[in-house]
Each structure stands twice: as C-alpha cells, then as structure tokens.
Design an enzyme around this catalytic site. Structure first.
Site, PDB file in Angstrom:
ATOM      1  N   LYS B  81    -100.204  47.889 -51.458  1.00 42.16           N
ATOM      2  CA  LYS B  81     -99.081  48.567 -52.100  1.00 42.16           C
ATOM      3  C   LYS B  81     -99.081  48.159 -53.574  1.00 42.16           C
ATOM      4  CE  LYS B  81     -94.065  49.203 -51.390  1.00 42.16           C
ATOM      5  NZ  LYS B  81     -92.903  48.781 -50.553  1.00 42.16           N
ATOM      6  N   SER B 156     -90.445  52.718 -48.520  1.00 39.16           N
ATOM      7  CA  SER B 156     -91.104  52.891 -49.796  1.00 39.16           C
ATOM      8  C   SER B 156     -92.632  52.722 -49.741  1.00 39.16           C
ATOM      9  CB  SER B 156     -90.543  51.888 -50.801  1.00 39.16           C
ATOM     10  OG  SER B 156     -90.850  50.568 -50.413  1.00 39.16           O
ATOM     11  N   SER B 180     -89.036  49.400 -45.343  1.00 39.35           N
ATOM     12  CA  SER B 180     -90.107  50.041 -46.119  1.00 39.35           C
ATOM     13  C   SER B 180     -91.497  49.918 -45.532  1.00 39.35           C
ATOM     14  CB  SER B 180     -90.123  49.497 -47.542  1.00 39.35           C
ATOM     15  OG  SER B 180     -89.078  50.063 -48.279  1.00 39.35           O
TER      16      SER B 180
END
Lengths: 103, 496, 512
Positions: B81, B156, B180
């Site tokens: 990420k 996310s 997330s």
C-alpha cells in the site's frame, strides 16, 4: 449548537487549511452533519466513573530505549531531498511575519 | 518464456523457487508482465518498481545458485500500500501532497517481508491518506473492482485487494484503521487480515489514526496470510506500541474447529442496512462452521452501536495531529509564491490535500478544541473502555465471533457520495480497531442477488491471532479454493 | 518610574517562573538515537523521527526519564508513577511534527519545593510585614513551591535572514536547523510564590546549582541550555486577588532575570497608579536599553489541543525504577554546605559558595584530601579569592584550568603557617597559574620565605627605630597608629620577607 461559518473559519485558520467562501460553506455543513449524524450518539452514553482507555495495548507500559546513539542520522542530501526549498544545509521558509522582502 | 502466476499462491511460488522448478526472476517477470497487461484496466498500482523487483529476484537466484538456504517466502512477488515506505520508491499516500515524496527509509513491516524473501513489484493505490472506504479519493484516480470494473474495490486498501484479486501479485500489505483491509478484501473476494494492534510494527507506515492503525496482509488463502504473519509479527524497538511475539502462524492452521465456540451477534447481523444476500451468506458460513464441529453461541456486544461515533471522534483527532507535519517545509507540496509562512502552509495544505482529508483534519481540529474535547474525545475514550470490556466478556464465552465484514457488496463508483453515509457503512469493522483486537475477512461465496464476492468476518481476542487464523482456515476449507476474479484466471499455469 | 523600594510599600509583586533545561549530558535525543550536538554543521544530527518525516515514531530515552526523576527527587517533588505523554498541537516549523511531545495534567514530578536563604542587600527587596521566617545568618527564608517538572522535547533553531540583527520582524526569509529539535528538555514550573526579583534570581541560581550537581545539564543560560521565563503581576499590599500578569522572555543571564523583573514591577506599578490597565502579554527584556518590550499580545489563551500521545505507552514507573534513581542522588548543595560548615569549620557563606558549584566542591575536597581540617579556612580563602578572581579574569572554569588541588593546598599551607604573607600569596598564585610550578618552588626561587626568626628580625627593628626618630617621638606622644608606618619600613628593609605580625610585636615592645 451547530458551528457557524465564523467558527469554521477559525478552525481552518488554526489547522492551516485555506478555504474559499464556497469551501467554507461546504465544510461547515459537513462538520455539522458529521456532528449531528455520526458523533451525536457519543454524548448519550452513561459514562460516569468509566475509566477511559487511551491505548489499545493492554498492560504495556514504560517502553523506553537506552541512551545509545543509533548512528542513523541521515546524510544531508537525504535529509533535504524532499524539501521544495533549501539554502546551504538549511531548510528555507518564507518570511514568518510576512513583512520582509521576499515574495 | 513468460510464466503465469495467476493460479499460484505465495506458498506454491516459494516452494517452486526453493525447489528450483522456477527461478525468482521468472516469477518476478511474470508478475511485472501481469501488471503491464492488467493494471491499465484495474489501476491497482501507483508505482511499479521493476528495478527493485528484478534486483531482489536476482539476489535470490544467486543465493540459491550458491547453495544458500532461502528465506521462507523467497521469490514471492509482493506489493505495498502506498503509505508504506520503501527506499527506492516514492511514498505518495495517493495524495498530491506527497506526489514526489521519495522514501528516506524502509518501513519495518516492508523490510520484514523483504527479509523473508519477498520481491517488491510496486506500490498500491488507496484512498488518500487512507481516509475512505472505496479508493475513490486517490489523487491518482480510482482502482476498479476486478469482479466488476464499474464498482469500487473497497478501501482504503483498495489497490492491495484488487492487485491480489486480479492475479498481478499473490501477496500484498495493507493497513487497517477502521476496516481498510477487511472491507476491500470482502469486496474483492480475497483474504484480508487485520492483526491485533501491536502485533505488527507501524514504523514507516504513514500514520492515520495511531491508536487504530494496524498493518496486515492480503492473499488468496489463509495459509498465505499466515506465512506473511510469520514474517511480520513481533516487537520493533522503533514502534513503542509493538509487542514481542514469536509463534508459527501456520503450525495449527489445519487443526480445525472441533469443539470451538463461535459467537453470533444476532442484533448486529440483522441490523438495518444489512443486505439480505449478506445475511444469507453469513448464515451459510455459520452452518459450515457448525458442520466442521464448532458450536454457535449467541453473544452480546451492548456498546457496538457506539463504535462508529467513537471511531469518528478518535480517528479524526489523531489524523488531524498526525497530518499537521505536512506543512510544505521539509517535504511535500509547497506553493512557490507565498506571502508568508502561514500563507505558504495553509495553501500547501489546501492544494495538496483532497476534500476528504481536509474534512477529517477539520473535524479533528474542532473535536480537540478546549471545551469540545470534554464533550467528544474524552467520552469516546470511555466508550473505548466499554467496547473493549464487551469483547473481553464475549471472549470468555467464545473463541471467535462471526459477522459480516460489510453490510453490502461492492458498490458503484459515486454511489456513496455523502461522506457521512460512507462512514456509517463501516459498522462491522470499526469496533475492532477501537478495541485493538484481530479480525479477518474470508471469502464466503457470492451474493445471490449481486453475484459479487461476500466476505465473512471472524474476530478474535487480542494476541490470539493464530487461533483466529486457524478458525478462518477451517471456514475457508468449506468453500472452493479462492480464485482470481473471472477474466483474470489463467488455468494451466507454469507448474502444470 | 518609582524606585523599587517605593513601589514595594504599596504593591506586592507576585512572581512565578517557568524554567526549561536541556539534558545536555545525555548521548541522544528524547525520541530518537540522534546525537546531542547542536554545534555540528546544520542538519547533521537529524533522522526521520526528529525531522518529523511521515511514518516515523518516537521511542523515549530512558536516561532522560531517569534524569527528570532525579531532578524531581532533588527538588522535593512527588514522583508520579502513572503519567502519559501528550501532544501539544501548534503550527510552527521549529517543531518538525507541528506538535510538541510533552506531558499532560500529570507530569513525572509534581508538587515540590525549595527554600531560599535571602540575606544582605537582597533581603531589602522584600517588604517585611513581620511574617517572614528569619534565616540562620540574618535575612529570611523564602519557601518556594514547585508545581511540576515535566518531560518534553526542544525545538529546532531558526535563523532569520534579511532583517536587522537577525530579528524575525522584517526578515526576508528564515532558515531551519533541526540539530536541536528533539533534545530532551525538562520544564519546571513554580508556584507564584516568589515576591522579589532577588528571590527569582536566587531560585534560578539554586536550581542551576542543583542540576549541575545532579550532572543532568551544563545549565548554560548564555548558550540557552537553561532558559527561564518569568510571570509577574502586582497586587495591592494586603489584598489576595492576583493582578493581570505579563510574561517575561528572552532572559539569558541571572542579571537579566533580576533586572527584567525589577523593571516590570516598576512599569506595572506606574501603569496601575496612573489608572491604566496591565495587558496580558509577552514582553521581551532588552539588555541594551534596560527595558521590556511587547513581543505579542495574547487576546485569548492559546488552544494547543492537548491529547494523550497515542504512539507512546503510558508510564507506570516501578518502585525499583525510582529507588534505582534515588540511589544515584548525589549530596545536594545545601547538605554539602552544612557539612563543609560543620566538619571543616569554614564560614557558612563560604561553604555555600563552594558547595554550590560541583566542580569547585570537588576541587576543594581534593585539596583537603589527607589534610588537617585546620587548613580548610585557608584553602577556602585561596579558592574563593585568588582562584575565583583568576578564573573570572581569564574566562576559565575549574574544569578547564590547569591549577591542581595539590598546588592550592600547598599555597594554603604556606599562608596558614605564616611562611609567606598574604600579598606574597597573591604573587605566588599568579606565578603558579602562569608557570604551573609548585608554590614552594616559587617561594624558594624568589626568596620569599617569610622570616619569623626573632634574632633575624630584631636588628631590622633596631635600624628602623634609629632611622625614624620623628615617628618614634609621635608614638611616644600617644599617636600609636604610627606603628603601621614603622611596620611598613621594617617590611621594606627586609625586602618583604619579614613577618609583619612579629615586626609589630617587636616594635610595640621596644617602644612600650
């Protein structure tokens, strides 16, 4: 009691976020919506005597390191590599009070 | 020759590389090729790092040639990420603010995966600064759900889920502050694990909510996730909230759930807003666990309703403070025509941050103001104590609790346009972050109405993560093995 | 403006201090492993943590927490086992994270005190309403409460370019050096118990002596490793309600602290007596013009949005941790002063001066090592007169000079046994400092041994009496003071080597 445009302007100034008039209006309605729709329930719980938990870490406490240099200081070019403005070995910023010569 | 890695999970790749039936370089190239072909459609990656990948792969092949023992995940392509620092890559947090930010150090979690032999192929899309549940707020454009490119991958960590679901990499890391990791895993039909707070170092992960953030892996199997946890878990002296932990997460993975008790919170599972196909899928998952020998026990989480409010107090407060450092001085976007310092910083932030980031910062700045603090922040931390206590009591009765990961399947872009409406859809994931406990989303088939993936969430007590993975593995075993999304599978891969 | 003494008749000053001390004797910063060295090239000792890079996390320095506990124990504070770090949120780029990591309502050290002995001229700055506690050597004792001592981190240094004298006002741009950012800093806050500029000065001086003795800082007001802000307000004598306070900053010496506060007292009295209003504002002491100037006006209290630091686990200090620190507590200046006064028999004020500086105290004790305690007074005299004067003139310290304790002891011995005169003593000291030679060697070299042999002195006295018939006559006529002149002539005739006390005795006998 909902937040006024002036309240929100003050928060934005403190939080250093420039907002134009439209953004300020939008932000004000967002904040009031969030406070009323999402956060309001928090004010309705019976919480007398409840000891707050600030860290979700159980009994972990007293975490410290020894006073020994890590030798992990950054070389100057790495320390400065992401800044938009530098001078000699310093980070450079515009006039703090705004009454100097630089624009 | 070009290799296909779509059907290979991390465990198989590591095994093949170790045995020499495939080289790390071939695997890395296969992953990079898959990204080349598929990412224009999915847009899971913000940056691809072929030099880093090929160098790491070459090192592994060299080590093998020299007869050295290979680390457990040698040759497994991985992507991170884009809120995780990796030297040699930019770390943007999907924000204009950090568009050109070069990592000056490598995050501990990232380093541990590299030390385990993983090969870094790139950095993954996300909601800007991880504020969101759809990956729509990325400055670099949204990521598409591999099951339906009209739909969001969740967020996310949307890029982390979509990259695995579309077969570009077998393993990714994400971060989970309020769901997330679990929610995008659910939307994209992969396994996503949020470990207990303190299990994995947060050092080098750009902070959102410091007391809520936790790093975790995505994979196509619980076993892959367990392998990743073997590398990730443990104390890091740079993160003072990380705790010592040394256990083999794969050891008991296949020991089943015979005699275990699984909690069900009926009031939550049947709450307003939970889609019928989700309820059905969770009921089916519960039956499967019973069939595997577990006993279902009804439990209560009396303060669950307060979780969303508490979360949207705590997370913005911490985020406001964590994001104060983005002032344009040492790094990040800076306007070049500022009148003075305050003007420079205010405009750096106005121009550098997207709307949702500004909203959360403003909310946090308001909530911490004197006079307001006592009305929201302090009660929220008291509620945190109550929620933590609720879980403790529940776990005296059961080994884990089963519930949906999300009340619905992946939604269409723009469908949840009101930010506060989006917040309320985190109802199943958020309370876990508040208590710091572990949770995992496991694919449990597809919605009868939507045909989209549904994830079941299993949650467990703090630092019993290995047991939670074992239960998840058992649940997983009652379904067909998780594949890539249709259109991204390639039967007959390299090893066949 | 009225003189201070005039003002004090009607007004009572109420003063509280906030004192910041950098823990300069540690190796590393508060929350990262960067070295503590501010004087290196700009931005040398910086890392992701102290540059506030995204993703960096703090890791507290154990030795810093031991130091603050030590400071708390030495100032009679209660050591709080449970406390937390907090974030103090404000935007200013000298704090890389735009928040300062500090402590919340509960600090490591709470509720301490120090007693000050105020004597001599200093005592006159306090209006005596008859309730003062008398001191052991006159004057009075001021009891000063310490609210708390908390742990925090220092800010970066900024250079303002393009303005006058490096001032921020009118500067064209500024430069930031983060070497100092993250230096462990302890902040001590006193109760508003101080009542005069002298008390404030004495408090700071005492605090400095204690911290130096603990070895936790070099405590340099000049370089800024110890800094002090004063909060001051006036109230009508006899009333209880606090007046509006001003905050005095930019104090870089004990004298500035005293003079700045004195100026503020007189200024505020004038404002109030003219029916004006004292504004709550921050004022800056300007040494060159000897006045205070407004830095900024605080319309509303700053809202720093404090909240508990989520990245740091709370503290729950164990009894063992605290006892381990307590076992390292050295003898403190007051105790040392009492010991010197009692066991060495030196004057209490001399003992206090020596005990107040750990280097001097160490030097004194080294000089007295194995010596008769009768020598102590003489050693103390050499240290407080000759040595102190020399260091002052040369700009040196006990740590940087080359004079040894053995040399001072040997000189003190020559003086105590009347082997040399006190004026010869000064000469020997000077020569010893310059050449590094031992006092005995210098005395021999220069033929300075004081002659106390009566058979050698008698002829000198005889010849002087012969040469000065007028003075002899005056003496006999009742002007006995003239003997001083005659002793002087004897000294001259003996080339300074004769014992003046014995000359005096012999002259009195012969003339009597």
């Amino acid at each position: 009691m909902s937040l006024s445009l002036d309240d929100v302007r003050g928060i934005a100034e403190y939080a250093r976020i420039a907002l134009n008039a439209d953004e300020l209006t939008e932000m004000t309605s967002y904040l009031n919506d969030a406070l009323e729709r999402v956060l309001e329930p928090i004010t309705h719980f019976e919480l007398d005597g409840v000891v707050p938990v600030f860290h979700p870490i159980g009994d972990l406490s007293n975490v410290m390191r020894d006073d020994v240099p890590s030798n992990e200081s950054l070389p100057i070019d790495v320390a400065l590599q992401n800044t938009a403005s530098q001078e000699d070995r310093f980070f450079r910023i515009p006039s703090i009070l705004g009454n100097g010569g630089e624009r | 020759m070009s290799a296909y890695i779509e059907d290979l999970d991390a465990a198989l790749i590591a095994k093949a590389v170790k045995e020499g039936s495939i080289s790390a370089l071939e695997v890395a190239q296969a992953s990079l090729d898959a990204i080349d072909k598929r990412d224009p459609q999915i847009h899971a990656f913000i940056q691809v790092t072929p030099e880093l990948a090929l160098k790491a792969a070459q090192d592994i092949d060299n080590a093998r040639a020299q007869g050295k023992e290979l680390p457990p995940l040698a040759g497994v392509p991985i992507a991170f990420k884009d809120n995780m620092h990796l030297i040699g890559s930019r770390t943007t947090c999907a924000s204009h603010m950090l568009e050109n930010y070069e990592s000056v150090f490598t995050a501990t979690a990232v380093q541990r995966m590299l030390d385990a032999g993983c090969v870094p192929v790139g950095k993954l899309n996300m909601d800007e600064f991880a504020f969101g549940s759809s990956t729509e707020s990325s400055y670099f454009g949204h990521t598409c759900n591999p099951y339906d490119i009209e739909r969001v991958p969740g967020g996310s960590s949307g890029g982390s889920a979509a990259a695995v679901a579309s077969g570009m990499v077998p393993l990714t890391l994400g971060s989970d502050t309020g769901g997330s990791i679990r929610q995008p895993a659910s939307f994209c039909g992969v396994v996503g694990f949020k470990p207990t707070y303190g299990m994995v170092s947060r050092y080098g992960i750009v902070a959102f909510g410091s007391s809520l953030d936790q790093v975790g892996p995505f994979g196509r199997s619980v076993h892959d996730v367990a392998l990743a946890m073997n590398a990730l878990a443990g104390r890091d002296e740079r993160d003072c909230t990380s705790q010592p932990w040394n256990i083999d997460f794969t050891a008991d993975l296949n020991s089943g759930v015979e005699g275990m008790k699984i909690g069900i919170v009926s009031s939550l599972n049947n709450a307003e807003g939970v889609e019928a196909e989700v309820v059905d899928a969770i009921n089916k998952a519960a039956q499967n666990l019973t069939a595997a020998g577990a006993e279902l026990v009804e439990v209560e989480l009396p303060h669950a309703a307060a979780a969303i409010a508490a979360y949207y107090v705590l997370a913005p407060c911490e985020a406001f403070s964590n994001l104060a450092r983005f002032d344009g001085v040492r790094y990040g976007h800076r306007p070049n025509d500022a009148r003075d310092l305050a003007d420079m910083t205010s405009r750096a932030r106005a121009e550098g941050f997207g709307p949702e980031v500004k909203r959360r910062i403003m909310l946090g700045a308001h909530l911490l103001a004197s006079g307001v603090y006592d009305k929201y922040y302090y009660p929220a931390q008291q509620v945190r104590a109550l929620i933590t206590e609720d879980y403790k009591k529940a776990y005296e009765q059961v080994d884990a609790i089963l519930m949906p990961t999300s009340p619905h399947t992946a939604f269409k872009f723009g469908e949840l346009s009101n930010p506060t409406q989006m917040y309320l859809s985190d109802m199943f994931t958020i309370s876990l972050n508040i208590a710091g406990n572990a949770g995992i989303s496991v694919p449990v088939g597809f919605g009868s109405a939507s045909g989209l993936p549904i994830g079941a969430q299993l949650i467990g007590p703090a630092f019993q993560d290995h047991k939670l993975l074992r239960i998840a593995a058992s649940l997983e075993a009652s379904y067909e093995a998780t594949q890539c999304a249709p259109g991204f599978t390639k039967k007959g891969g390299l090893l066949s | 403006m009225k003189e201070l003494e005039e003002v004090l008749k009607d007004w009572e000053p109420v003063i509280g201090l906030e004192c910041h001390t950098e823990l300069t004797t540690l190796q590393t910063k508060m929350f990262c492993g960067c070295r503590l060295s501010h004087d290196d090239e700009p931005n040398t000792n910086v890392c992701p943590v102290c540059l506030g890079m995204p993703g960096a996390l703090p890791a507290p320095n154990k030795a810093a927490i031991q130091s603050i506990v030590l400071a708390g124990l030495a100032t009679n504070c209660e050591i709080m086992k449970r406390s937390m770090f907090y974030r103090k949120n404000y935007f200013y780029p000298d704090m890389a994270k735009n928040f300062q990591t500090t402590q919340g309502p509960i600090a490591f050290c709470m509720g301490g005190w120090l007693d000050l002995e105020v004597t001599g001229a200093a005592a006159r700055e306090r209006y005596d309403d008859g309730t003062l506690t008398p001191g052991p050597e006159g004057g009075y004792i001021a009891h000063v409460g310490i609210t708390r001592i908390h742990m925090e981190e220092d800010a970066a240094k900024m250079i303002h370019v393009g303005g006058i004298d490096g001032r921020i006002d009118g500067a064209d741009h500024s430069l930031i050096d983060y070497n100092r950012c993250g230096t462990p800093l302890i902040e001590l806050v006193t109760e508003p118990d101080l009542r005069s500029p002298e008390e404030a000065r004495l408090f700071m001086e005492k605090l400095r002596q204690i911290f130096l003795t603990l070895g936790i800082s070099d405590c340099s007001l000049e370089s800024g490793s110890m800094r002090c802000d004063g909060n001051i307000s006036l109230r009508r004598r006899g009333t209880k309600k606090f007046g509006t306070k001003t905050e005095l900053k930019n104090i870089n010496s004990f004298k500035s602290l005293h003079d700045g506060l004195e100026y503020e007292i007189r200024r505020q009295a004038e404002v109030l007596e003219e029916g004006g209003i004292v504004y709550q504002e921050t004022r800056h002491w300007e040494t060159s013009t000897k006045r205070t100037l407004v830095m900024r006006t605080k319309e509303t209290a700053d809202d720093y949005r404090f909240f508990p630091e989520p990245d740091l686990a709370p503290y729950d200090l164990s009894e063992e941790f605290i006892e381990d620190v307590r076992s390292r507590l050295p003898e403190l200046p007051d105790a040392r002063r009492d010991r010197y006064a009692q066991s060495f028999g030196i004057k209490r004020s001399d003992a206090a001066q020596i005990a107040g500086d750990p280097d001097v105290a160490k030097f004194f004790e080294a000089a007295m090592e194995g010596k008769d305690i009768k020598l102590a007074r003489s050693v103390a005299n050499v240290i407080l007169n000759d040595l102190a004067g020399y260091l002052n003139a040369e700009g040196k310290t006990v740590a940087t000079m080359s004079i040894t304790p053995a040399q001072v002891a040997s000189l003190a011995d020559l003086l105590a046994t009347d082997a040399i005169t006190s004026s010869q003593g000064r000469e020997v000291f000077q020569a010893m400092a310059e050449t590094g030679k031992d006092p005995a060697a210098i005395v021999d070299e220069r033929g300075m041994r004081q002659v106390s042999d009566l058979s050698a002195l008698e002829p000198v006295v005889e010849s002087v009496l012969e040469a000065c018939p007028d003075q002899v006559a005056q003496y006999k006529g009742g002007n006995t003071k003239v003997i001083g002149y005659l002793v002087g002539q004897c000294m001259k005739a003996s080339k300074g080597n004769g014992n003046p006390k014995l000359f005096n005795q012999l002259l009195s006998q012969k003339l009597g």
